[in-house]
Design a protein around this motif. Structure first.
Motif, short mmCIF file in Angstrom:
data_model
loop_
_atom_site.label_atom_id
_atom_site.label_comp_id
_atom_site.label_asym_id
_atom_site.label_seq_id
_atom_site.Cartn_x
_atom_site.Cartn_y
_atom_site.Cartn_z
N ASP A 39 2.27 38.56 -80.22
CA ASP A 39 2.22 38.90 -81.64
C ASP A 39 1.84 37.65 -82.44
O ASP A 39 2.70 36.93 -82.96
CB ASP A 39 3.61 39.42 -82.06
N ILE A 40 0.54 37.41 -82.51
CA ILE A 40 0.04 36.18 -83.13
C ILE A 40 -0.23 36.42 -84.62
O ILE A 40 -0.97 37.35 -84.97
CB ILE A 40 -1.29 35.75 -82.47
N PHE A 41 0.34 35.60 -85.47
CA PHE A 41 0.05 35.72 -86.91
C PHE A 41 0.19 34.36 -87.59
O PHE A 41 0.92 33.49 -87.13
CB PHE A 41 1.02 36.73 -87.56
N TRP A 42 -0.57 34.22 -88.66
CA TRP A 42 -0.53 32.98 -89.42
C TRP A 42 0.87 32.79 -90.01
O TRP A 42 1.38 33.71 -90.67
CB TRP A 42 -1.57 33.00 -90.54
N GLY A 43 1.48 31.66 -89.75
CA GLY A 43 2.83 31.41 -90.26
C GLY A 43 3.85 31.38 -89.13
O GLY A 43 4.98 30.96 -89.33
N MET A 44 3.43 31.84 -87.95
CA MET A 44 4.36 31.84 -86.82
C MET A 44 4.53 30.43 -86.27
O MET A 44 3.70 29.55 -86.45
CB MET A 44 3.82 32.73 -85.69
N ASP A 45 5.65 30.20 -85.59
CA ASP A 45 5.89 28.97 -84.85
C ASP A 45 5.25 29.15 -83.48
O ASP A 45 5.58 30.11 -82.78
CB ASP A 45 7.41 28.77 -84.67
N LEU A 46 4.33 28.28 -83.09
CA LEU A 46 3.69 28.45 -81.79
C LEU A 46 4.68 28.15 -80.66
O LEU A 46 5.51 27.24 -80.76
CB LEU A 46 2.48 27.52 -81.65
N GLN A 47 4.61 28.94 -79.60
CA GLN A 47 5.42 28.67 -78.42
C GLN A 47 4.63 27.79 -77.46
O GLN A 47 3.42 27.63 -77.60
CB GLN A 47 5.78 30.00 -77.72
N SER A 48 5.34 27.25 -76.50
CA SER A 48 4.72 26.38 -75.52
C SER A 48 3.51 27.06 -74.85
O SER A 48 2.48 26.44 -74.62
CB SER A 48 5.75 25.97 -74.48
N GLU A 49 3.63 28.35 -74.54
CA GLU A 49 2.51 29.06 -73.89
C GLU A 49 1.24 29.06 -74.76
O GLU A 49 0.12 28.95 -74.25
CB GLU A 49 2.90 30.50 -73.55
N HIS A 50 1.43 29.16 -76.08
CA HIS A 50 0.27 29.14 -76.99
C HIS A 50 -0.34 27.74 -77.04
O HIS A 50 -1.55 27.58 -77.00
CB HIS A 50 0.69 29.59 -78.39
N GLU A 51 0.54 26.77 -77.17
CA GLU A 51 0.07 25.38 -77.21
C GLU A 51 -0.69 25.04 -75.94
O GLU A 51 -1.76 24.43 -75.98
CB GLU A 51 1.25 24.43 -77.40
N ARG A 52 -0.15 25.46 -74.80
CA ARG A 52 -0.78 25.13 -73.53
C ARG A 52 -2.12 25.86 -73.38
O ARG A 52 -3.07 25.31 -72.83
CB ARG A 52 0.15 25.44 -72.37
N TYR A 53 -2.20 27.08 -73.89
CA TYR A 53 -3.48 27.79 -73.83
C TYR A 53 -4.55 26.99 -74.58
O TYR A 53 -5.67 26.80 -74.08
CB TYR A 53 -3.35 29.19 -74.42
N LEU A 54 -4.18 26.50 -75.77
CA LEU A 54 -5.15 25.78 -76.58
C LEU A 54 -5.58 24.47 -75.91
O LEU A 54 -6.77 24.17 -75.82
CB LEU A 54 -4.58 25.49 -77.98
N THR A 55 -4.63 23.72 -75.42
CA THR A 55 -4.97 22.40 -74.86
C THR A 55 -5.58 22.52 -73.46
O THR A 55 -6.45 21.75 -73.08
CB THR A 55 -3.75 21.46 -74.87
N GLU A 56 -5.15 23.54 -72.69
CA GLU A 56 -5.65 23.66 -71.32
C GLU A 56 -6.91 24.50 -71.23
O GLU A 56 -7.91 24.08 -70.64
CB GLU A 56 -4.56 24.27 -70.42
N LYS A 57 -6.86 25.71 -71.81
CA LYS A 57 -7.99 26.63 -71.64
C LYS A 57 -9.10 26.39 -72.64
O LYS A 57 -10.28 26.45 -72.31
CB LYS A 57 -7.51 28.09 -71.79
N LYS A 83 -5.58 34.74 -81.56
CA LYS A 83 -5.73 36.17 -81.87
C LYS A 83 -6.88 36.76 -81.06
O LYS A 83 -6.76 37.82 -80.44
CB LYS A 83 -6.07 36.36 -83.37
N ASN A 84 -8.02 36.03 -81.05
CA ASN A 84 -9.18 36.50 -80.29
C ASN A 84 -8.89 36.55 -78.81
O ASN A 84 -9.36 37.44 -78.10
CB ASN A 84 -10.39 35.61 -80.57
N ALA A 85 -8.11 35.57 -78.34
CA ALA A 85 -7.75 35.55 -76.91
C ALA A 85 -6.97 36.81 -76.55
O ALA A 85 -7.23 37.47 -75.54
CB ALA A 85 -6.94 34.29 -76.60
N VAL A 86 -6.00 37.15 -77.40
CA VAL A 86 -5.19 38.35 -77.15
C VAL A 86 -6.09 39.58 -77.13
O VAL A 86 -6.00 40.43 -76.24
CB VAL A 86 -4.07 38.50 -78.20
N LYS A 87 -7.00 39.64 -78.11
CA LYS A 87 -7.95 40.78 -78.17
C LYS A 87 -8.77 40.88 -76.90
O LYS A 87 -9.04 41.97 -76.40
CB LYS A 87 -8.92 40.58 -79.36
N SER A 88 -9.17 39.70 -76.37
CA SER A 88 -10.02 39.74 -75.18
C SER A 88 -9.20 39.81 -73.90
O SER A 88 -9.74 39.59 -72.81
CB SER A 88 -10.94 38.52 -75.17
#
Lengths: 463, 463
Positions: free
Chosen positions: A328-346, A315-320
């Motif tokens: 459209d990030i919200f608690w309860g969503m299924d993460l997509q590969s792009e989200h997972e990769r952001y977390l593990t890579e960035k 959420k903060n990443a999108v804000k920044s």
């Protein structure tokens, strides 16, 4: 001295690391294998020869004084031959030795329309000749690594006392209800019920069948084919693939993650050690960040982050200003590969366990956490790929599990599974690794069709 | 000193063959596992405890001075428990040690209808509870040996440089055309063509798919599930089972038989070494000739006899009064188990390769011998069972193979298979071992339903 029957593998092994004695015994040798290329300048000729036992070719040298010179010079790419020759060390050359041919016989000729000529072929083209592509360099490397990685998996679990269980392929349930299943019928009748007296389908997971074995043997694993009848025409989906599914009694989510981390590191180190030529080939020809990436993972401490923390970070990443296809990030969503990769890579720049997912987006058998809304699940995310392994602690409490199964309407069908929670069913956990995706990850190959011997994808089957 | 978390396996290992030092470190231990039996005389109690890591139970001793005495004495067969205790060596007793319990906690209770009570259960009864029978003694032994034997197979081939190939389960051909196949359809539609655009079925053999890999890697093997939709309700037939199918280039029938002999001996010796408790159990509880029989095979030189010689011997046996169910012996007949057993038990008294069978009764891909009427096939017959392994040299000559395939009308469907004979297709051979039957053979178990985790036989599927 009698000639010694040998192989590419043994020749390199002895020349590179054998003793003087062993080398001396290798004076006259017999080799059997296939011609990769053959060039002859009228008085001297060179054959790049490979017998399939080793990634590197052996160079055969012949001349117009060799017996069967006319046969030798006429040998085409792909011919099967048997040769008698002597080993000549060539420390000044690129290859450490060559074979000076005394005699040769043709074991299998090649028709002129042989599709694997010397030129480079596209993977698309090679996919059309799945029965011949194992002879191409890339696929020699892929399938050898596939074999060695399979063995590494068995070694990892067997050395730790895990019992290998062959869970059934034909079953009455569809596991997590996650995907479409293939039905199994008997010939001609198309009657789903005729053979077993019940409707049956191909398995999508061995987990439900292997859990009862964990409650008898403590540590167990399956490693076999599973199926998905999904029409996903992507580079990562196949309708038939192999899954590794360990299951451990008296094991919680943290213990589970320790085993996953050990297992992934073990596999990487095993391949780097056992297949250096193949791994170097992948690094230079397929993905030149591969070795660096794998070594980084093997040397990293795997980090942990809750799903809830992950959502906050995204959420903060999108804000920044970070851009995702789906922002459209919200608690309860299924993460997509792009989200997972952001977390593990960035965010982490290394392997990351994302844990404690919302109950609603995970399978019914996962253990409800004390917060009443998340489950004790863990997905291992790795740079460049995203999810590599998925695991969880299982719901061992009868009432909580039955409630979920009732909601799904699977209580009756899976009464035996529920039984295990009534009869000494203790805390237990397990995980699943898609073997073909793991193989893509460790080789850098980009299409699942290029790591399976005969890929099975929708609308495509020839063999 | 902190308590050490340990297992049945480690305890026996250290007490029986560990050092003084290791033993000293084992003073206070934590164990987690299941109660097999519990008896208490009011002041002292004994629990037979097993955590699934080792065939032998560990005896737990508690008394009315133990913490949680009331819990301990109330523990039912099947409960999952965690205990803290001290190791006490008991060299004067049957078991070399016992655990004096300090404390205990209940990890998973057992409902009163738990079907695995202390009394002996029939195999028929246990078949109805396939999800619980892994906890019974016999099945602890069967499934551990199944796992170890699988690993032995992989070790045998991997150590020899064979490449493991995952041949497909879903395929367009029915192999040798030997049995009925299961068709594969997509959910609800029952349309055989909908998913792949072609009619597909479950594989009956990996051989045709693995041969092209032998012509690229020289030595390869498959080890995976195969299927037969036959309604054979016998103790030796299942509709789903695992097959081992090695294939070797530049290998003739004699080389092939050498590998079969090595492989069978390797497996037997491996199990005798790795699973002594389980093998002794089978010998005392299932078949008291087992160990003698296996050791005899492991130490025998496997004999060879042609089919034609076998027929002569059987004819003479009938003449001299030997009774068979089928006494009509003639050249060209398919031998029955009784004939095979007569040859291996009465004539040879040991393992016997029967070779060079009539072409008409063997598969189309087997190599025609120079006599023009027999093929280079070998069946390994062993005492007490009959056929254990079947192999052959493959027909590598394009014209001869095509002629046979034309007759069967499979040339078009298997054009890719025929291709391998046009493109450097050399002499090659291979064999097949039904893994579940091999497991029956080495354990003495009489019913294939009792060696598979979840047996698949006609009219019977629950899990």
């Amino acid at each position: 001295m009698e000639p010694v029957s040998t192989t590419n593998f043994d020749l390199y092994d002895i020349v590179v690391s054998g003793s003087e004695e062993e080398l001396k015994n290798l004076n006259k040798v017999v080799l059997q294998g296939w011609v990769r290329t053959n060039r002859d300048n009228g008085s001297i000729g060179f054959i790049e020869f490979n017998d399939g036992t080793y990634f590197k070719n052996v160079q055969l040298v012949y001349s117009n004084s060799s017996k069967n010179y006319d046969l030798l010079r006429s040998l085409k790419t792909g011919s099967a031959i048997s040769i008698l020759g002597s080993v000549r060390l060539t420390p000044e050359n690129k290859q450490p030795f060559e074979i000076v041919v005394d005699d040769c016989s043709l074991e299998g000729d090649v028709d002129d329309d042989y599709p694997l000529q010397k030129k480079r072929h596209s993977f698309e083209f090679l996919r059309e000749i799945a029965h011949l592509r194992p002879r191409a360099n890339t696929f020699q490397a892929v399938y050898r690594v596939r074999s060695v990685l399979s063995y590494a998996i068995h070694e990892f679990f067997q050395e730790r006392g895990f019992i290998y269980v062959h869970t059934p392929e034909i079953t009455t349930n569809d596991g997590e209800g996650a995907g479409n299943v293939f039905d199994v019928t008997t010939h001609d009748t198309k009657d789903l019920f005729s053979f077993y007296g019940r409707k049956v389908n191909l398995t999508v997971t061995g987990q439900l069948h292997v859990e009862p074995f964990a409650l008898a043997f403590r540590d167990v694993y399956t490693f076999g084919p599973v199926f998905r009848a999904e029409h996903s025409n992507t580079v990562r989906h196949a309708s038939e693939f192999w899954m590794i599914e360990p299951e451990m009694a008296f094991c919680d989510l943290n213990d589970n993650m320790d085993v996953i981390e050990d297992c992934v590191k073990y596999c990487i180190n095993y391949l780097l050690e056992a297949c250096p030529d193949e791994m170097n080939f992948f690094n230079s020809m397929i993905d030149n960040t591969l070795l660096e990436r794998l070594k980084h993972v093997a040397n990293s401490e795997f980090k942990k982050m809750t799903y809830t923390e992950g959502i906050e970070i995204l959420k903060n990443a999108v804000k920044s200003g970070v851009k995702f296809e789906n922002s459209d990030i919200f608690w309860g969503m299924d993460l997509q590969s792009e989200h997972e990769r952001y977390l593990t890579e960035k965010v982490i720049n290394g392997p990351l366990f994302l844990i404690d997912y919302p109950s609603e987006i995970k399978a019914f058998y996962m253990r409800l956490n004390d917060d009443g809304k998340t489950v004790a699940a863990c997905d291992l995310l790795v740079p460049n790929v995203g999810e590599l392994v998925g695991g969880s602690q299982r719901e061992e409490r009868y009432n909580l599990l039955k409630e979920k199964m009732d909601k799904l309407g699977i209580t009756q069908e899976l009464d035996w599974y529920l039984d295990t929670r009534r009869y000494g069913g203790c805390k237990h956990s397990g995980f699943g690794i898609g073997f073909d995706r793991l193989l893509m990850y460790v080789t850098g190959m980009q299409n699942i069709r290029d790591v399976q011997p005969y890929p099975r994808t929708s609308n495509s089957i020839k063999y």
